[in-house]
Scaffold this motif. Structure first.
Motif, mmCIF file in Angstrom:
data_model
loop_
_atom_site.group_PDB
_atom_site.id
_atom_site.type_symbol
_atom_site.label_atom_id
_atom_site.label_comp_id
_atom_site.label_asym_id
_atom_site.label_seq_id
_atom_site.Cartn_x
_atom_site.Cartn_y
_atom_site.Cartn_z
ATOM 1 N N ASN A 50 -77.201 63.645 -7.816
ATOM 2 C CA ASN A 50 -78.554 63.758 -7.267
ATOM 3 C C ASN A 50 -79.114 62.400 -6.852
ATOM 4 O OD1 ASN A 50 -78.917 66.579 -7.449
ATOM 5 N ND2 ASN A 50 -79.175 66.370 -9.658
ATOM 6 N N ASP A 88 -83.526 65.997 1.105
ATOM 7 C CA ASP A 88 -83.456 67.348 0.537
ATOM 8 C C ASP A 88 -83.775 67.336 -0.955
ATOM 9 O OD1 ASP A 88 -82.720 68.357 3.012
ATOM 10 O OD2 ASP A 88 -80.573 68.430 2.518
ATOM 11 N N ILE A 89 -83.242 66.353 -1.672
ATOM 12 C CA ILE A 89 -83.493 66.249 -3.118
ATOM 13 C C ILE A 89 -84.975 65.994 -3.378
ATOM 14 C CG2 ILE A 89 -83.056 64.822 -5.159
ATOM 15 C CD1 ILE A 89 -80.155 64.440 -4.026
ATOM 16 N N ALA A 92 -87.078 69.131 -2.816
ATOM 17 C CA ALA A 92 -86.818 70.258 -3.729
ATOM 18 C C ALA A 92 -87.646 70.178 -4.991
ATOM 19 C CB ALA A 92 -85.340 70.303 -4.088
#
Length: 92
Positions: A50, A88-89, A92
């Motif tokens: 991540n 994206d991380i 989210a």
């Protein structure tokens, strides 16, 4: 090649110590540095999947330094993908 040389442009006449300083200050690399903060799960890895730095809460890395191995091509495209993954991380 002597017939093609008109004059020395740089560094000029230098002592050995001055030549060493010139070389130290003028030398550089045009390579794209990468793989200094390896992503992975082994003991040599600094970043997880991540993009978070192991052991440092709230710190993530999203650049070519996280690549586990040097690519065989330019690092621009994989670095863009790393940045997109980081976005994206974060979303989210």
């Amino acid at each position: 090649m002597r017939e093609f040389v008109k004059r020395e442009v740089m560094p000029g006449a230098l002592s050995p110590a001055e030549m060493q300083d010139f070389a130290k200050n003028a030398a550089g690399t045009y390579f794209h540095e990468s793989c200094t903060c390896k992503m992975g799960t082994d003991e040599m890895s600094l970043v997880d999947a991540n993009l978070s730095v192991y052991g440092v809460e709230g710190l993530s890395i999203a650049d070519a330094s996280i690549m586990p191995r040097v690519t065989t091509g330019n690092t621009m495209a994989p670095t863009v993908i790393i940045g997109e993954r980081a976005a994206d991380i974060l979303l989210a």
